[in-house]
Design an enzyme around this catalytic site. Sequence first.
Site, PDB file in Angstrom:
ATOM      1  N   GLU B  39      37.780 -19.070  25.958  1.00 22.78           N
ATOM      2  CA  GLU B  39      37.692 -20.334  24.980  1.00 22.78           C
ATOM      3  C   GLU B  39      36.606 -21.306  25.747  1.00 22.78           C
ATOM      4  O   GLU B  39      36.607 -21.747  26.911  1.00 22.78           O
ATOM      5  CB  GLU B  39      38.926 -20.852  24.706  1.00 22.78           C
ATOM      6  CG  GLU B  39      39.786 -20.124  23.811  1.00 22.78           C
ATOM      7  CD  GLU B  39      41.148 -20.542  23.057  1.00 22.78           C
ATOM      8  OE1 GLU B  39      41.407 -21.700  23.465  1.00 22.78           O
ATOM      9  OE2 GLU B  39      41.870 -19.779  22.922  1.00 22.78           O
ATOM     10  N   GLN B  97      18.435 -14.506   6.833  1.00 22.02           N
ATOM     11  CA  GLN B  97      19.218 -14.201   5.888  1.00 22.02           C
ATOM     12  C   GLN B  97      19.468 -15.005   4.650  1.00 22.02           C
ATOM     13  O   GLN B  97      20.654 -15.901   4.649  1.00 22.02           O
ATOM     14  CB  GLN B  97      20.664 -13.976   6.649  1.00 22.02           C
ATOM     15  CG  GLN B  97      20.474 -12.622   7.716  1.00 22.02           C
ATOM     16  CD  GLN B  97      21.883 -12.375   8.188  1.00 22.02           C
ATOM     17  OE1 GLN B  97      22.895 -12.354   7.628  1.00 22.02           O
ATOM     18  NE2 GLN B  97      21.564 -11.894   9.722  1.00 22.02           N
ATOM     19  N   HIS B 130      11.764 -20.406   9.524  1.00 20.83           N
ATOM     20  CA  HIS B 130      11.028 -18.959   8.906  1.00 20.83           C
ATOM     21  C   HIS B 130      10.523 -19.285   7.537  1.00 20.83           C
ATOM     22  O   HIS B 130       9.443 -18.779   7.240  1.00 20.83           O
ATOM     23  CB  HIS B 130      12.100 -17.741   9.019  1.00 20.83           C
ATOM     24  CG  HIS B 130      11.559 -16.539   8.654  1.00 20.83           C
ATOM     25  ND1 HIS B 130      10.458 -15.882   9.202  1.00 20.83           N
ATOM     26  CD2 HIS B 130      11.635 -15.878   7.465  1.00 20.83           C
ATOM     27  CE1 HIS B 130      10.177 -14.799   8.664  1.00 20.83           C
ATOM     28  NE2 HIS B 130      10.834 -14.788   7.455  1.00 20.83           N
ATOM     29  N   LYS B 191       0.442  -4.980   4.794  1.00 20.62           N
ATOM     30  CA  LYS B 191       0.954  -3.516   4.295  1.00 20.62           C
ATOM     31  C   LYS B 191       0.920  -3.251   2.930  1.00 20.62           C
ATOM     32  O   LYS B 191       1.171  -4.204   2.233  1.00 20.62           O
ATOM     33  CB  LYS B 191       2.527  -3.483   4.619  1.00 20.62           C
ATOM     34  CG  LYS B 191       2.433  -2.931   6.203  1.00 20.62           C
ATOM     35  CD  LYS B 191       4.037  -2.179   6.352  1.00 20.62           C
ATOM     36  CE  LYS B 191       4.983  -3.335   6.103  1.00 20.62           C
ATOM     37  NZ  LYS B 191       6.283  -3.148   6.553  1.00 20.62           N
ATOM     38  N   ARG B 193       0.967  -0.514  -0.619  1.00 15.58           N
ATOM     39  CA  ARG B 193       0.929   0.913  -1.019  1.00 15.58           C
ATOM     40  C   ARG B 193      -0.262   1.285  -1.815  1.00 15.58           C
ATOM     41  O   ARG B 193      -0.698   0.638  -2.734  1.00 15.58           O
ATOM     42  CB  ARG B 193       2.094   0.697  -2.349  1.00 15.58           C
ATOM     43  CG  ARG B 193       2.644   2.040  -2.990  1.00 15.58           C
ATOM     44  CD  ARG B 193       3.358   1.479  -4.317  1.00 15.58           C
ATOM     45  NE  ARG B 193       3.904   2.295  -5.005  1.00 15.58           N
ATOM     46  CZ  ARG B 193       5.085   2.909  -4.675  1.00 15.58           C
ATOM     47  NH1 ARG B 193       5.811   2.509  -3.764  1.00 15.58           N
ATOM     48  NH2 ARG B 193       5.294   4.072  -5.400  1.00 15.58           N
ATOM     49  N   ASP B 217       2.042 -16.690  14.201  1.00 13.78           N
ATOM     50  CA  ASP B 217       3.286 -16.218  13.334  1.00 13.78           C
ATOM     51  C   ASP B 217       4.365 -17.308  13.709  1.00 13.78           C
ATOM     52  O   ASP B 217       3.914 -18.114  14.576  1.00 13.78           O
ATOM     53  CB  ASP B 217       3.776 -15.048  13.678  1.00 13.78           C
ATOM     54  CG  ASP B 217       4.631 -14.109  12.675  1.00 13.78           C
ATOM     55  OD1 ASP B 217       4.833 -15.089  11.687  1.00 13.78           O
ATOM     56  OD2 ASP B 217       4.758 -13.079  13.007  1.00 13.78           O
ATOM     57  N   THR B 222      10.611  -8.659  18.464  1.00  9.46           N
ATOM     58  CA  THR B 222      10.285  -7.317  19.258  1.00  9.46           C
ATOM     59  C   THR B 222       8.954  -7.216  19.643  1.00  9.46           C
ATOM     60  O   THR B 222       8.813  -6.418  20.246  1.00  9.46           O
ATOM     61  CB  THR B 222      10.682  -6.205  18.543  1.00  9.46           C
ATOM     62  OG1 THR B 222      10.003  -6.336  17.287  1.00  9.46           O
ATOM     63  CG2 THR B 222      12.275  -6.448  18.097  1.00  9.46           C
ATOM     64  N   GLY B 224       6.893  -6.304  17.482  1.00 13.80           N
ATOM     65  CA  GLY B 224       6.395  -5.078  16.768  1.00 13.80           C
ATOM     66  C   GLY B 224       5.310  -5.577  15.658  1.00 13.80           C
ATOM     67  O   GLY B 224       4.335  -4.802  15.325  1.00 13.80           O
ATOM     68  N   THR B 225       5.820  -6.615  15.058  1.00  9.58           N
ATOM     69  CA  THR B 225       4.436  -7.066  14.142  1.00  9.58           C
ATOM     70  C   THR B 225       3.205  -7.369  14.668  1.00  9.58           C
ATOM     71  O   THR B 225       2.186  -7.104  14.062  1.00  9.58           O
ATOM     72  CB  THR B 225       5.125  -8.254  13.095  1.00  9.58           C
ATOM     73  OG1 THR B 225       6.345  -8.205  12.665  1.00  9.58           O
ATOM     74  CG2 THR B 225       4.331  -8.936  12.126  1.00  9.58           C
TER      75      THR B 225
END
Lengths: 311, 311, 311, 311, 311, 311
Positions: B39, B97, B130, B191, B193, B217, B222, B224-225
């Site tokens: 604790e 989130q 964010h 990105k 479609r 950014d 990570t 990755g982007t």
Amino acid sequence: MSGLTLLAGTANPGLAGAVASELGHPLAEREAARFPDGEMHVEIRTSVRGHDIYLIQPASPPAEEYLLQLLLLADACRRAGAARLTAVMPYVAYARQDRRGTGREPVGARLIADLLATGGFHRVVAVDLHSPALEGVFTLPLEHLTAVPLLAEAIAVPGPDAVVVSPDLGATKLAERYARQLDLPVALVHKRRVSGAEVTVRGVTGDVRDRIPVVVDDMITTGGTIEAAVAALLEAGSADEMIVAATHGLFVGEAVRRLAALPLREVLVTDSVAAQTGELRARRVTLAPLLAEAIRRLHDDRSLADLLVHA
Amino acid sequence: MSGLTLLAGTANPGLAGAVASELGHPLAEREAARFPDGEMHVEIRTSVRGHDIYLIQPASPPAEEYLLQLLLLADACRRAGAARLTAVMPYVAYARQDRRGTGREPVGARLIADLLATGGFHRVVAVDLHSPALEGVFTLPLEHLTAVPLLAEAIAVPGPDAVVVSPDLGATKLAERYARQLDLPVALVHKRRVSGAEVTVRGVTGDVRDRIPVVVDDMITTGGTIEAAVAALLEAGSADEMIVAATHGLFVGEAVRRLAALPLREVLVTDSVAAQTGELRARRVTLAPLLAEAIRRLHDDRSLADLLVHA
Amino acid sequence: MSGLTLLAGTANPGLAGAVASELGHPLAEREAARFPDGEMHVEIRTSVRGHDIYLIQPASPPAEEYLLQLLLLADACRRAGAARLTAVMPYVAYARQDRRGTGREPVGARLIADLLATGGFHRVVAVDLHSPALEGVFTLPLEHLTAVPLLAEAIAVPGPDAVVVSPDLGATKLAERYARQLDLPVALVHKRRVSGAEVTVRGVTGDVRDRIPVVVDDMITTGGTIEAAVAALLEAGSADEMIVAATHGLFVGEAVRRLAALPLREVLVTDSVAAQTGELRARRVTLAPLLAEAIRRLHDDRSLADLLVHA
Amino acid sequence: MSGLTLLAGTANPGLAGAVASELGHPLAEREAARFPDGEMHVEIRTSVRGHDIYLIQPASPPAEEYLLQLLLLADACRRAGAARLTAVMPYVAYARQDRRGTGREPVGARLIADLLATGGFHRVVAVDLHSPALEGVFTLPLEHLTAVPLLAEAIAVPGPDAVVVSPDLGATKLAERYARQLDLPVALVHKRRVSGAEVTVRGVTGDVRDRIPVVVDDMITTGGTIEAAVAALLEAGSADEMIVAATHGLFVGEAVRRLAALPLREVLVTDSVAAQTGELRARRVTLAPLLAEAIRRLHDDRSLADLLVHA
Amino acid sequence: MSGLTLLAGTANPGLAGAVASELGHPLAEREAARFPDGEMHVEIRTSVRGHDIYLIQPASPPAEEYLLQLLLLADACRRAGAARLTAVMPYVAYARQDRRGTGREPVGARLIADLLATGGFHRVVAVDLHSPALEGVFTLPLEHLTAVPLLAEAIAVPGPDAVVVSPDLGATKLAERYARQLDLPVALVHKRRVSGAEVTVRGVTGDVRDRIPVVVDDMITTGGTIEAAVAALLEAGSADEMIVAATHGLFVGEAVRRLAALPLREVLVTDSVAAQTGELRARRVTLAPLLAEAIRRLHDDRSLADLLVHA
Amino acid sequence: MSGLTLLAGTANPGLAGAVASELGHPLAEREAARFPDGEMHVEIRTSVRGHDIYLIQPASPPAEEYLLQLLLLADACRRAGAARLTAVMPYVAYARQDRRGTGREPVGARLIADLLATGGFHRVVAVDLHSPALEGVFTLPLEHLTAVPLLAEAIAVPGPDAVVVSPDLGATKLAERYARQLDLPVALVHKRRVSGAEVTVRGVTGDVRDRIPVVVDDMITTGGTIEAAVAALLEAGSADEMIVAATHGLFVGEAVRRLAALPLREVLVTDSVAAQTGELRARRVTLAPLLAEAIRRLHDDRSLADLLVHA
């Protein structure tokens, strides 16, 4: 379906009636009038004690009126012994005021969310909010439904050469959702700074040449964004016949005149808002089956997962 | 500067110390240890009764630890008679989130915001969250500072042929803010479609040929982007030497290895998070002057308008 | 048992599974992982709308992790339409921080209690909290279960010459409860100031000569208290073979090594905490039947009176 | 000392007046009467707008009367524009109802704490509560003062052969605090189960033979605990002349008669409660300097650390 | 007068400006407009950080608009760091909806009061509310000012033969307050059931023969009450020249036409509401000095006692 | 009637028992005593988990005692798992303290209402409150029942020459309600200022000559209002035999003596309060059927509309 009460404010009686028909359950009788001094008076005519109440009222313009009426109806329900109170708000005003932009402004979206919590609701049902991030803004649990499947199904897809177009960056994820259902590619109209000076142009990303654009957005207000997107698409060589689809058709100001002047084969909106479209022959896809299904499942404690925006 | 107390958790002692130096005001002595059973034990060593307290603690990973420590420190302050309690959180975990995505998930951002309100804070100071829409998620008033001016100033602009690049749609508005200050155009990696089938490609919108990209950014996690954006830029013919700038450098997992392998002239991040960057020679631009100025003005009841994100 | 959902965090999957087995009701499927940036991600895989949910998660070390996970799971349940949400926390960390001790400290127990209320729970189930007075600390209604009957029954009583021993003043009432069930007398190890100078000694009150001590406590952390009690008992002439029983076996730091070195015939703890005991052959008495019975009665609206601590 | 208001209910006018004298600051004029129908009427006669108010009112028996009067006074202050409202409650009733004991009981201590929070107070000042763990029960920040130094100083220590005695387990820590200040050893009277049957005896732990006991407790209610302790001490061979000290002297029921019959050289209590002691010549040590000092420091935003119970 | 901010919504700019003039302190610059979609946009142009803000906005019809604007302005102030926020609402709509009358109605007055609390205000200033009992309805402290002294002073008393008349039972206490200041007797117009059948007549109690009535009420809405009272007075033999005084002149519907047709020497109202009176030459007594004095004293922490309704 | 629990405090055991008889449902066993130190101890003897609990306790004098007991019982119920908690308070003290009258007073009615909300109740049932406007004061939903039909039916109407009399302005609406049911006219006793000097007289409005007055009020406290009304009525030539009816008979101070001396044919009150009337032969009309019917319908989720005050 015992213990269920459907109640509607005055914002969109047509939609409320259609939901009631879908459910085969009448709207509760209520009075909603104004006293001579302009104060609203509402009263519910049937017992709601112990009931699971769905109060259908989009917060469409004039939002202040429909919001206060909604809160007054909720207070009447609460005091009369309602067991559960769900605000069914197909359109939620002030959703774009989710931050302070240029300075000492309110965060209107949060204020609306907090007023609903103060009003004694237990849950809110909304449809295609301006941003999925509004879920965090709501203190109450939010069921964020989407009308995209209904609208996508209603579009007479003009063949494999069509392309779903997002008229600005904000609608990109929405366009992806339409494209998935329509099995089409996506293009994107964007404003972009092209030099060190304050010069921005609107360009198109993605292949639209000779394709029929299906321009999609969450709402049509003044029609300005659609008008500019159509110009950019024509300049990029798209077919000169387009389709426009949006969940919420507010059609304020010059919207009807503007859109009527564009080469649009079809304009589709839902009946979330009871706006007039006059000379513009917009097709209304009704939200009634979607809202009725959501209400039915909420009342029966069944999952709404496949009706929700997944973003 | 009587009545002011600067207090820091253990998440980022370097930054806290630098803020204290900037203000010429020492950090309050405190204990922050663990009992044998794991604790946490915190204790404040000086009187804070009636003080205006600024508790400096980014909620960086492991966020649960730094959050609970922050709440324990706040409780100690509140019980010891603090007059006002401001959470200075240069980094706020769980900010992404802000909605339920694929199903029955929590809205983590709102939970964190509510825990801070429960903890007795009066105000939160954050840096380049964010999404600006998080302002509505916070119950407490939020001062949403921006490090863009500090970072933009620190970038050694490689001449008029540079171009600010947003590595995905989410960073577009951020890129515009950098571009305005650097007087450069903006390009966009996206990105998209490209057919009815589930095929998406990463393309570049805007003129990057032979230009030196300044990829910006809000955070590097990570890597990755950034890695994908660099590949797309090279394919689009950009110069093969780039600059990367982000407010928050978390550098988790493979990030350091990935970025070290890219043709990056420079990587700039702030010291919002006390992460290690190992072999990657990332340049740290300190937030200390920004946070110190914000604290100074809050304590003196002066406007923060020019330090805030305007979105 | 329709409408019941058992849900477990990652703190003690063994116990959660055993409770589910007892109830003949499966644990709800859920995801509980971490994103690359270290943030936790939880998601519930089945509909919980309208359900009575029991979220099984001891707040054992690292308590900050299990607490935040518990709160995230609760938020997911609440937003997904849970009707009632009960935190089943066999171990509750920070229970000893129920006051400010030496100065400007937090009251950690109250903070934890308030976080649970903020998290949307309606009720908390706990087992043998450090102090019965924690009931007043909890804002939510607390079902304070006791494992003493389970443990007492599991002790192989070594005959009429045994004596229940409280290793310090704080465990005296607990010892009385064991003694009543085992039909044995009570002795007490105590530290006491023996002169005006700051000299304290540990003595034994009560007749332990040649008797086999059954040393009982609410939890074993470092094993230090037990070690000292054993020394005092031996010095007072007790038998040199003893039994130790405690509800919560945390076994942190040197605990296993320390206890393994003592003349203990048996060490009994429950499985409230998923700690390893290595070389120490502690016997685990499972809480699963107790927790399952409590959940069954709560779900069926039946009295829990005979399962509760009466103090 | 501008902006300070001292206000008192009717529970202990003597103490309130003494505090005012110590501070050299008059009690605010107020009315506190009853209407013919028995409802209390309070009214404050001077402006308190913007003031830092200290409302002096022990919740001594009849606690319901003094509590409601306290809440009514607080409401009057709040509506009249009080800036800060501190409840100065030297005695807090219901402090022992901090758990459900034998069954479906309330947790009275928490109820009182919540009523104070509802009443609009910002802070509570109390003296030697029955248990330090009540700090966690209070929602409002609590300043837990101790009268032990005042009482210890007032005891005419009968020489090095005295011994501080705790009359039951609950007062052990309190006895340690007296012993530290008086530089004396500690003994302990305890009830203990001595066999498997339900037989308990009261014994004495520690060396009391021929020593003069200084029996200390937090409060004297019926005197029963003291009476039993004295018997056990005499049986253990202590001197037959004793001293008793307790912070709160309620002296209810047979207390005065009982204590008057014991071989007590001196009984010391504070004036926290305005009880009559009749034939018993109890010495009153006034709390006025302690409370006045606490109020002075709270008003001046200075630390109270050395006035607080450290437990 | 540092730290004071006067801010006004759009409900009554004339009164807000007059208050500012009285105080010699300018209104803070703000924007209050509508977006094309009808949503309100407000923004404050100057720093209010740490300020004591008085937001002047009667909730006059259309009350929903002015209430929401008031709440948006308050939210902007709160987020921008306001230290204290007072709603100065000379007129409060929905004050008569303080109970459920005929059935399942809301309690509108309480809803408005709760929305103000949700909006972050600390205090409300109102003038001559429909009922003094509304003080209990407000969650926030209420300063209930009265305009009776201002209006009574403005009435050109027509000599000792005048009589103050309450046009219905509800205004009787108000009439007494006028009568005290004007040193006149009181008469009362009342509706009363005169037989077992549902027959009610309007009669006059008190001596009005040949006297000049000064008919007083808290507000004039449709003028119907005044019209009926005048008829009853004439029938009772009063002089045929009367004076009418009311704090709030809403003059809705037929009010102006009705009153213009009556034998009224003078109609006095305050400027609490910015209504038009057209052909009716109503005299406006400004509330500006009263409101300015209240704001000045609140800001300076001085008593308002002599400005308040005492009922 | 499964799941229903009737529970009573000690304020009016007779009424509680009668309600239980009416419902054919026993009162739950409970203890309600005092500890030797004067603190109340309550305990519920049967399981209430999941029950719909009706706690019958008028807040009659001594209101502070019955209120705190009510709150303690509610806390016990809440912690023991009550599903719903309704306070059945036929009499509510402090109802007249709904405003600050002469100065810095509390708003006692609101304080009581807030304490009930803090206490965990979901709903309050009251009878003939002093003012219908108290509905807005209550935070919890209020069922405001009326005993007028019961009392009116019990009055032995003395023939068509009777007249319902309101003894002061405040009871006028109540008198109308009696008159409607009894099919009688209404008269009104009023105090009125009759000149510029501070001279007030009590007069009678309406025809009472030779009629038998039925004087009605919400409560009888000291009897002073009735005494004065009787004098005024006799002076106005009424019959010298009268009837008095009131919902709440508190009969404090000189009430019994005063009323016994008046020419009253009959005095009717309900048994809302357990007061003694000694020599005065007041007739008690029991509220038991009314309260039982309200409880039955609340438990069964049926409308109470025809039992409520409509005002």
